[in-house]
Write an enzyme that holds these catalytic residues in place. Structure first.
Site, PDB file in Angstrom:
ATOM      1  N   ASP A   8      -7.251   6.707 -14.991  1.00 48.83           N
ATOM      2  CA  ASP A   8      -6.660   7.661 -15.933  1.00 48.83           C
ATOM      3  C   ASP A   8      -6.765   7.051 -17.339  1.00 48.83           C
ATOM      4  O   ASP A   8      -7.437   6.019 -17.524  1.00 48.83           O
ATOM      5  CB  ASP A   8      -5.224   8.043 -15.527  1.00 48.83           C
ATOM      6  CG  ASP A   8      -4.202   6.937 -15.767  1.00 48.83           C
ATOM      7  OD1 ASP A   8      -4.596   5.818 -16.175  1.00 48.83           O
ATOM      8  OD2 ASP A   8      -3.011   7.184 -15.539  1.00 48.83           O
ATOM      9  N   CYS A  66      -4.999   2.554 -13.235  1.00 47.20           N
ATOM     10  CA  CYS A  66      -4.126   3.284 -14.159  1.00 47.20           C
ATOM     11  C   CYS A  66      -3.360   2.222 -14.957  1.00 47.20           C
ATOM     12  O   CYS A  66      -3.798   1.076 -15.025  1.00 47.20           O
ATOM     13  CB  CYS A  66      -3.210   4.265 -13.424  1.00 47.20           C
ATOM     14  SG  CYS A  66      -2.053   3.555 -12.251  1.00 47.20           S
ATOM     15  N   THR A  68      -0.474   0.790 -14.384  1.00 47.62           N
ATOM     16  CA  THR A  68       0.115  -0.225 -13.508  1.00 47.62           C
ATOM     17  C   THR A  68      -0.606  -0.386 -12.172  1.00 47.62           C
ATOM     18  O   THR A  68      -0.357  -1.360 -11.457  1.00 47.62           O
ATOM     19  CB  THR A  68       1.562   0.160 -13.159  1.00 47.62           C
ATOM     20  OG1 THR A  68       1.524   1.450 -12.512  1.00 47.62           O
ATOM     21  CG2 THR A  68       2.439   0.250 -14.403  1.00 47.62           C
ATOM     22  N   HIS A  99      -6.311  -8.718   6.327  1.00 48.58           N
ATOM     23  CA  HIS A  99      -5.227  -8.265   7.205  1.00 48.58           C
ATOM     24  C   HIS A  99      -5.091  -6.745   7.260  1.00 48.58           C
ATOM     25  O   HIS A  99      -4.813  -6.191   8.315  1.00 48.58           O
ATOM     26  CB  HIS A  99      -3.889  -8.849   6.744  1.00 48.58           C
ATOM     27  CG  HIS A  99      -3.793 -10.336   6.933  1.00 48.58           C
ATOM     28  ND1 HIS A  99      -2.589 -11.013   6.923  1.00 48.58           N
ATOM     29  CD2 HIS A  99      -4.736 -11.285   7.130  1.00 48.58           C
ATOM     30  CE1 HIS A  99      -2.797 -12.309   7.109  1.00 48.58           C
ATOM     31  NE2 HIS A  99      -4.104 -12.504   7.230  1.00 48.58           N
ATOM     32  N   HIS A 134      -4.620  -7.678  13.675  1.00 46.00           N
ATOM     33  CA  HIS A 134      -4.548  -6.852  12.460  1.00 46.00           C
ATOM     34  C   HIS A 134      -5.085  -5.442  12.714  1.00 46.00           C
ATOM     35  O   HIS A 134      -4.610  -4.475  12.117  1.00 46.00           O
ATOM     36  CB  HIS A 134      -5.312  -7.526  11.317  1.00 46.00           C
ATOM     37  CG  HIS A 134      -4.786  -8.889  10.999  1.00 46.00           C
ATOM     38  ND1 HIS A 134      -3.517  -9.100  10.520  1.00 46.00           N
ATOM     39  CD2 HIS A 134      -5.349 -10.123  11.132  1.00 46.00           C
ATOM     40  CE1 HIS A 134      -3.311 -10.398  10.358  1.00 46.00           C
ATOM     41  NE2 HIS A 134      -4.420 -11.039  10.726  1.00 46.00           N
TER      42      HIS A 134
HETATM   43  C1  RB5 Z   1       0.147   6.843 -17.722  1.00 49.36           C
HETATM   44  O1  RB5 Z   1       0.843   6.727 -18.916  1.00 49.36           O
HETATM   45  C2  RB5 Z   1       0.775   5.949 -16.666  1.00 49.36           C
HETATM   46  O2  RB5 Z   1       1.948   6.518 -16.210  1.00 49.36           O
HETATM   47  C3  RB5 Z   1      -0.196   5.731 -15.536  1.00 49.36           C
HETATM   48  O3  RB5 Z   1      -1.372   5.174 -16.035  1.00 49.36           O
HETATM   49  C4  RB5 Z   1       0.244   4.799 -14.417  1.00 49.36           C
HETATM   50  O4  RB5 Z   1       0.705   3.588 -14.908  1.00 49.36           O
HETATM   51  C5  RB5 Z   1       1.130   5.379 -13.410  1.00 49.36           C
HETATM   52  O5  RB5 Z   1       1.478   4.741 -12.402  1.00 49.36           O
END
Ligand code: RB5
Length: 148
Positions: A8, A66, A68, A99, A134
């Site tokens: 994203d 993304c 995170t 695993h 596993h």
């Molecule tokens: C986008 O701002 C952010 O929410 C997305 O990239 C991600 O971190 C969501 O888990």
């Protein structure tokens, strides 16, 4: 090996870097976007593109980025047959192949530097699933999908 990748707007720069790194490493990478980081998108739409390519066996594995890695992993794990892991260290990258036989890896651009992200992906791609006990455990994950 064929791979699919998508991100994203929170993961665009890392996605571009990984496409270059993996292509230079001899992988055949299908890039499902995004192409314009100025435009906000919804990460589940891009998780779906990669997971559909993996479950259709068009590619061996998928990479999702993304901010995170967390939202991508939540969306990816809704797909039957997908075992997606958010990874932030090399030990877990190896373990999630050995695993869990993770077929999708999720990374956070706001969490990781590009060098570590490349090392994580390389480790995950070259590690081997250990099978045995596993396999029994991931079979139980598949059974959870049937029971949904
Ligand atoms: C986008 O701002 C952010 O929410 C997305 O990239 C991600 O971190 C969501 O888990």
């Amino acid at each position: 090996m064929k791979l699919a990748i998508a991100c994203d707007h929170g993961g665009f720069e890392m996605k571009e870097a990984l496409v270059k790194h993996l292509t230079a490493g001899g992988y055949e990478v299908t890039d499902f976007g995004i192409e314009n980081p100025a435009q906000g998108v919804d990460y589940p739409d891009y998780a779906a593109k990669v997971c559909q390519a993996v479950t259709a066996k068009e590619v061996a594995s998928g990479i999702l980025i993304c901010g995170t890695g967390i939202g991508m992993s939540m969306a990816a794990n809704k797909f039957k047959g997908i075992r997606a892991a958010v990874v932030g260290d090399v030990f877990s990258a190896q373990a999630t192949k050995e695993h869990n036989n993770a077929n999708v890896i999720c990374l956070g651009q706001r969490v990781l530097g590009e060098g570590l992200a490349e090392m994580i992906v390389d480790t995950w791609l070259t590690a081997e699933f250990q099978g045995g006990r596993h396999q029994n455990r991931i079979d139980k994950i598949s059974q959870l999908e049937v029971n949904l």
